[in-house]
Design a protein around this motif. Structure first.
Motif, PDB file in Angstrom:
ATOM      1  N   ALA B  33       0.829  -1.195   0.000  1.00  0.00           N
ATOM      2  CA  ALA B  33       0.000   0.000   0.000  1.00  0.00           C
ATOM      3  C   ALA B  33       0.867   1.251   0.000  1.00  0.00           C
ATOM      4  N   ARG B  34       1.959   1.215   0.801  1.00  0.00           N
ATOM      5  CA  ARG B  34       2.777   2.425   0.899  1.00  0.00           C
ATOM      6  C   ARG B  34       3.467   2.706  -0.436  1.00  0.00           C
ATOM      7  N   ARG B  35       4.000   1.631  -1.031  1.00  0.00           N
ATOM      8  CA  ARG B  35       4.694   1.819  -2.297  1.00  0.00           C
ATOM      9  C   ARG B  35       3.741   2.359  -3.354  1.00  0.00           C
ATOM     10  N   SER B  36       2.502   1.816  -3.355  1.00  0.00           N
ATOM     11  CA  SER B  36       1.609   2.209  -4.428  1.00  0.00           C
ATOM     12  C   SER B  36       0.975   3.577  -4.177  1.00  0.00           C
ATOM     13  N   ARG B  37       1.053   4.066  -2.922  1.00  0.00           N
ATOM     14  CA  ARG B  37       0.424   5.358  -2.668  1.00  0.00           C
ATOM     15  C   ARG B  37       1.137   6.467  -3.449  1.00  0.00           C
ATOM     16  N   ALA B  38       2.480   6.457  -3.387  1.00  0.00           N
ATOM     17  CA  ALA B  38       3.251   7.463  -4.128  1.00  0.00           C
ATOM     18  C   ALA B  38       2.981   7.333  -5.626  1.00  0.00           C
ATOM     19  N   TRP B  39       2.954   6.106  -6.056  1.00  0.00           N
ATOM     20  CA  TRP B  39       2.685   5.789  -7.460  1.00  0.00           C
ATOM     21  C   TRP B  39       1.333   6.349  -7.882  1.00  0.00           C
ATOM     22  N   ARG B  40       0.330   6.143  -6.993  1.00  0.00           N
ATOM     23  CA  ARG B  40      -1.015   6.609  -7.331  1.00  0.00           C
ATOM     24  C   ARG B  40      -1.090   8.117  -7.359  1.00  0.00           C
ATOM     25  N   LEU B  41      -0.405   8.758  -6.393  1.00  0.00           N
ATOM     26  CA  LEU B  41      -0.396  10.217  -6.396  1.00  0.00           C
ATOM     27  C   LEU B  41       0.231  10.741  -7.679  1.00  0.00           C
ATOM     28  N   ALA B  42       1.340  10.089  -8.091  1.00  0.00           N
ATOM     29  CA  ALA B  42       2.006  10.509  -9.321  1.00  0.00           C
ATOM     30  C   ALA B  42       1.048  10.377 -10.507  1.00  0.00           C
ATOM     31  N   LEU B  43       0.313   9.245 -10.549  1.00  0.00           N
ATOM     32  CA  LEU B  43      -0.629   9.030 -11.645  1.00  0.00           C
ATOM     33  C   LEU B  43      -1.728  10.081 -11.652  1.00  0.00           C
ATOM     34  N   LEU B  44      -2.213  10.393 -10.430  1.00  0.00           N
ATOM     35  CA  LEU B  44      -3.279  11.381 -10.315  1.00  0.00           C
ATOM     36  C   LEU B  44      -2.784  12.726 -10.834  1.00  0.00           C
ATOM     37  N   GLY B  45      -1.539  13.070 -10.448  1.00  0.00           N
ATOM     38  CA  GLY B  45      -0.938  14.316 -10.920  1.00  0.00           C
ATOM     39  C   GLY B  45      -0.810  14.321 -12.431  1.00  0.00           C
ATOM     40  N   LEU B  46      -0.371  13.182 -12.965  1.00  0.00           N
ATOM     41  CA  LEU B  46      -0.204  13.065 -14.416  1.00  0.00           C
ATOM     42  C   LEU B  46      -1.538  13.267 -15.126  1.00  0.00           C
ATOM     43  N   ALA B  47      -2.581  12.618 -14.576  1.00  0.00           N
ATOM     44  CA  ALA B  47      -3.907  12.736 -15.191  1.00  0.00           C
ATOM     45  C   ALA B  47      -4.367  14.186 -15.165  1.00  0.00           C
ATOM     46  N   ALA B  48      -4.163  14.859 -14.036  1.00  0.00           N
ATOM     47  CA  ALA B  48      -4.591  16.252 -13.925  1.00  0.00           C
ATOM     48  C   ALA B  48      -3.809  17.125 -14.903  1.00  0.00           C
ATOM     49  N   ALA B  49      -2.487  16.882 -14.995  1.00  0.00           N
ATOM     50  CA  ALA B  49      -1.659  17.676 -15.901  1.00  0.00           C
ATOM     51  C   ALA B  49      -2.115  17.481 -17.343  1.00  0.00           C
ATOM     52  N   THR B  50      -2.414  16.221 -17.712  1.00  0.00           N
ATOM     53  CA  THR B  50      -2.897  15.944 -19.067  1.00  0.00           C
ATOM     54  C   THR B  50      -4.167  16.733 -19.355  1.00  0.00           C
ATOM     55  N   LEU B  51      -5.057  16.750 -18.356  1.00  0.00           N
ATOM     56  CA  LEU B  51      -6.335  17.435 -18.545  1.00  0.00           C
ATOM     57  C   LEU B  51      -6.109  18.925 -18.796  1.00  0.00           C
ATOM     58  N   VAL B  52      -5.228  19.547 -17.985  1.00  0.00           N
ATOM     59  CA  VAL B  52      -4.956  20.973 -18.152  1.00  0.00           C
ATOM     60  C   VAL B  52      -4.348  21.233 -19.531  1.00  0.00           C
ATOM     61  N   PHE B  53      -3.388  20.370 -19.889  1.00  0.00           N
ATOM     62  CA  PHE B  53      -2.741  20.516 -21.182  1.00  0.00           C
ATOM     63  C   PHE B  53      -3.762  20.445 -22.319  1.00  0.00           C
ATOM     64  N   LEU B  54      -4.683  19.466 -22.231  1.00  0.00           N
ATOM     65  CA  LEU B  54      -5.675  19.306 -23.297  1.00  0.00           C
ATOM     66  C   LEU B  54      -6.640  20.482 -23.351  1.00  0.00           C
ATOM     67  N   CYS B  55      -6.970  21.049 -22.174  1.00  0.00           N
ATOM     68  CA  CYS B  55      -7.838  22.235 -22.165  1.00  0.00           C
ATOM     69  C   CYS B  55      -7.178  23.359 -22.943  1.00  0.00           C
ATOM     70  N   LEU B  56      -5.888  23.568 -22.680  1.00  0.00           N
ATOM     71  CA  LEU B  56      -5.157  24.613 -23.394  1.00  0.00           C
ATOM     72  C   LEU B  56      -5.144  24.317 -24.893  1.00  0.00           C
ATOM     73  N   ALA B  57      -4.844  23.067 -25.230  1.00  0.00           N
ATOM     74  CA  ALA B  57      -4.789  22.690 -26.644  1.00  0.00           C
ATOM     75  C   ALA B  57      -6.135  22.941 -27.310  1.00  0.00           C
ATOM     76  N   SER B  58      -7.230  22.642 -26.564  1.00  0.00           N
ATOM     77  CA  SER B  58      -8.560  22.826 -27.129  1.00  0.00           C
ATOM     78  C   SER B  58      -8.839  24.304 -27.401  1.00  0.00           C
ATOM     79  N   LEU B  59      -8.283  25.195 -26.534  1.00  0.00           N
ATOM     80  CA  LEU B  59      -8.465  26.627 -26.776  1.00  0.00           C
ATOM     81  C   LEU B  59      -7.607  27.115 -27.938  1.00  0.00           C
ATOM     82  N   LEU B  60      -6.441  26.479 -28.116  1.00  0.00           N
ATOM     83  CA  LEU B  60      -5.490  26.961 -29.121  1.00  0.00           C
ATOM     84  C   LEU B  60      -5.806  26.459 -30.525  1.00  0.00           C
ATOM     85  N   LEU B  61      -6.204  25.183 -30.636  1.00  0.00           N
ATOM     86  CA  LEU B  61      -6.248  24.543 -31.950  1.00  0.00           C
ATOM     87  C   LEU B  61      -7.616  24.669 -32.590  1.00  0.00           C
TER      88      LEU B  61
END
Lengths: 327, 367
Positions: B33-61
């Motif tokens: 559980a401890r090992r995967s918690r950091a992993w999960r947080l990283a994934l959550l961050g990645l997912a959020a970053a992707t979403l922000v990036f795509l929002c910007l792309a949607s405004l630009l393109l």
């Protein structure tokens, strides 16, 4: 084989009902003709005008309704027997969506006529059915996988079809959409003959395969013990089933739900455990003839018959689910 | 995948006995559980970053290229005389917001239905919920002459709830209850019926046909802020309700009998799920048209790394589903450049192969 009195009686009653529906359909319309005159016109007598209305306008349409309904009923019986599921039909394995795609390409891109559209529909439907079969094939094509993969392919083609219709200008899109609903409007004897020829070719083969089909219903292993190559037989039957649906689709567009409902209603009436070919075909003919009559006369405007079959068939479908579950 | 935890044999629609696998309960060891918690947080961050990036792309393109500084200006110091500002404010911003809202709505309602019915093939598209909403909208346009997308909303909500209830009722008759196959088939059947009746309503009147042929594909383009404002409250309510349902749904995953014996209120959970799904699918369908497959794909993909915990599944879906819809919308803008492909077509072309893969990979008995 045991003599099947009930099946025979049911078939006789169905034939009688088809005759009655036919008589009603030939005598009704904008220009009502009494049944006695219809009879005389069919035998070559009666007034020339009446004869023209009955034999040249109304008869080919009725014949096509019966023949195509029969073909759809047979096709449904084959697919339900193969998938061992009362909900199996060529509609579900994506045939209709594929044939609509083929027809749309012909109608909208090449503005093709009746025969080109029929050809496009055939090519599209058969290619789609083949794709679904190949995708579902993994050590034999299993019923459930066929259905789900068919749903996926239909969804994809459906999206493409909707996009094609959206791109086209309004009148062309409307006429394509009417084809897509399935319609017998404006058909004549010219379209009856190819249908008859194909049926004469297909039905004897199907007759020869009807006994092995019954054994296949018992399961692949049981069929194998009586010397049947289950995979090959299933493929052959599937080709026949697709050919029958293809015939109906090419002639009149994708008329839905007849192939689904006819075998099941026939099964209820004959009280058989499995799906039976001849009553299914007769039931399909009766259903389509009646649905076409309703579509022509009940609403003031001529609706495509597919609009009737989809509504009737759908309510039937739900009833079936509920009933199957209650047992 | 969530299997029937009871592990009994139960029957599919053909009446064949189908043995189900008992659910695997994962050991929740502390080290893992401890090992995967950091992993999960990283994934959550990645997912959020992707979403922000795509929002910007949607405004630009899009058909007209707008530079990033201009986009920022359009958002924060709006100049009504600039054509580019108008494109961003009146066209791309509502489009992006709508893709965010509808993506979240379709994705989370898919996750909810999959959990509540313990059916990996469930999706508001496959189960006919979207078709129901679309059917009522077609009736509204064809019979009552409704024209603005904002006023589709109530019809879509009514359609969504009636079809949800009808499909579930039809599928759950009898001893075995709503087995996956039965649910899928009754959903597909009802969709076909409603689609057929809707198409006859459309064929009777060229105007209705013209108004609905592009809406019925599913698109987030050209909707305007008024539509966003009309559907946002419903979708946000639905999402909040969905987050609240995560824990009760975890209990439901154990099977009705076991979860009842643990004190869970199964009926109340299912009822609230139906309400949430109706709000989400109904509002999203009213705004964007019936978009399929988002609700099927995203929860499935998410479960590869989230594990069976519904809170995580719903949270990840909330981030990933809008990303998928935004990505599909952006792809749709670019493939036929300068013309556009509707997002509903792109999702169907991404989603159908996923469904086919799922069907190929899993054995029928696993479903």
């Amino acid at each position: 084989m045991r003599f099947d009195l009930r099946g025979l009686a049911v078939s006789a009653v169905l034939l009688l009902l088809i005759a009655v529906a036919g008589a009603v359909s030939l005598s009704s319309g904008k220009f009502p003709i009494p049944p006695a005159d219809v009879m005389r016109a069919l035998l070559g007598g009666a007034d020339e005008n009446i004869r023209m209305v009955v034999t040249e306008w109304r008869l080919p349409r009725l014949l096509l309704a019966c023949l195509l309904g029969g073909a759809l009923g047979l096709s449904g019986a084959i697919f339900q027997s193969l998938t061992r599921n009362p909900l199996g039909s060529p509609d579900i394995i994506g045939f209709s969506a594929g044939s609509y795609t083929g027809a749309l390409i012909v109608i909208l891109l090449f503005s093709g006529g009746y025969y080109q559209t029929a050809g496009g529909a055939l090519a599209g439907g058969i290619a789609t059915a083949a794709c679904v079969y190949l995708l579902a094939y993994r050590r034999g094509a299993q019923g459930f996988r066929l259905i789900v993969i068919g749903i996926g392919m239909s969804a994809m083609l459906g999206a493409f079809n909707a996009w094609m219709v959206r791109q086209a200008d309004l009148p062309a899109a409307m006429s394509a959409a009417i084809w897509g609903a399935g319609s017998l409007n404006g058909l004549s004897f010219e379209q009856v003959f190819p249908v008859v020829a194909m049926l004469v070719f297909i039905t004897p083969i199907l007759g020869a395969l009807s006994r092995p089909l019954r054994q296949l219903e018992l399961g692949d292993d049981a069929a194998r013990t009586s010397g049947i190559n289950a995979t090959r037989l299933r493929l052959m039957l599937m080709i026949l089933g697709v050919a029958l649906t293809a015939l109906a689709t090419a002639a009149a567009g994708p008329i839905s739900f007849i192939s689904l409902a006819a075998p099941q209603i026939a099964r209820r009436v004959t009280r058989k455990a499995g799906v039976d070919l001849i009553p299914s075909a007769l039931m399909g003919a009766l259903l389509l003839a009646v649905a076409d009559w309703v579509a022509q006369h009940a609403f003031g405007v001529q609706l495509p018959v597919g609009v009737m079959t989809v509504s009737i068939g759908g309510f039937y479908f739900l009833w079936l689910l509920i009933r199957e579950a209650r047992r | 995948m969530i299997a029937d935890a009871r592990g009994h044999a139960h029957a599919d629609a053909a009446g064949n006995a189908v043995p189900t696998r008992p659910v695997k309960i994962r050991p929740t060891g502390h080290g893992g559980a401890r090992r995967s918690r950091a992993w999960r947080l990283a994934l959550l961050g990645l997912a959020a970053a992707t979403l922000v990036f795509l929002c910007l792309a949607s405004l630009l393109l899009g058909a007209r290229h707008v530079a990033l500084p201009t986009v920022v200006d359009a958002l924060f110091s709006y100049d009504a005389t600039s054509a580019e500002h108008i494109i961003i404010r009146d066209y791309r911003l509502p489009r992006t917001l709508l893709a965010l809202l509808c993506g979240a709505a379709f994705g989370v309602s898919g996750a909810l239905i999959q959990a509540a019915t313990r059916n990996p093939l469930a999706d508001p598209g496959i189960l006919g919920v979207n078709a129901g909403a679309a059917f009522f909208v077609t009736l509204a346009v064809g019979m009552f002459g409704v024209h603005a997308i904002e006023s589709y909303l109530w019809f879509a909500l009514a359609g969504a709830i009636s079809v949800t209830l009808l499909v579930y009722a039809a599928a759950s008759q009898g001893r075995d209850g709503a087995t996956p196959l039965r649910l899928v088939l009754s959903g597909v059947a009802l969709s076909a019926v409603l689609g057929g009746i809707a198409s006859s309503v459309m064929l009777l009147d060229p105007q209705t046909f013209d108004a609905l042929r592009s809406w019925s594909i599913g698109s987030v383009a050209g909707r305007g802020m008024a539509v966003v404002r009309a559907v946002a409250p419903f979708i946000i309510c639905g999402l909040v309700l969905a987050l609240g349902m995560a824990r009760p749904l975890d209990a439901l995953a154990l099977g009705d009998d076991l979860s009842r014996s643990l004190g869970a209120d199964v009926i109340r959970t299912r009822f609230l799920v139906v309400i949430a799904v109706t709000l989400l699918s109904g509002a999203a369908t009213a705004a964007a048209g019936p978009i399929g497959f988002v609700g099927l794909m995203v929860p499935h993909a998410v479960r590869w790394f989230s594990g069976p915990d519904q809170r995580r599944i719903i949270a990840y879906t909330l981030l990933c589903a809008p990303s998928l819809l935004l990505l599909a919308d952006i792809v749709g803008r670019l493939v036929l450049f300068p013309s556009e492909l509707e997002v509903g077509i792109v999702t169907a072309f991404i989603g159908a192969p996923v469904l086919i893969l799922l069907a190929r990979r899993t054995k029928a008995r696993g479903l």
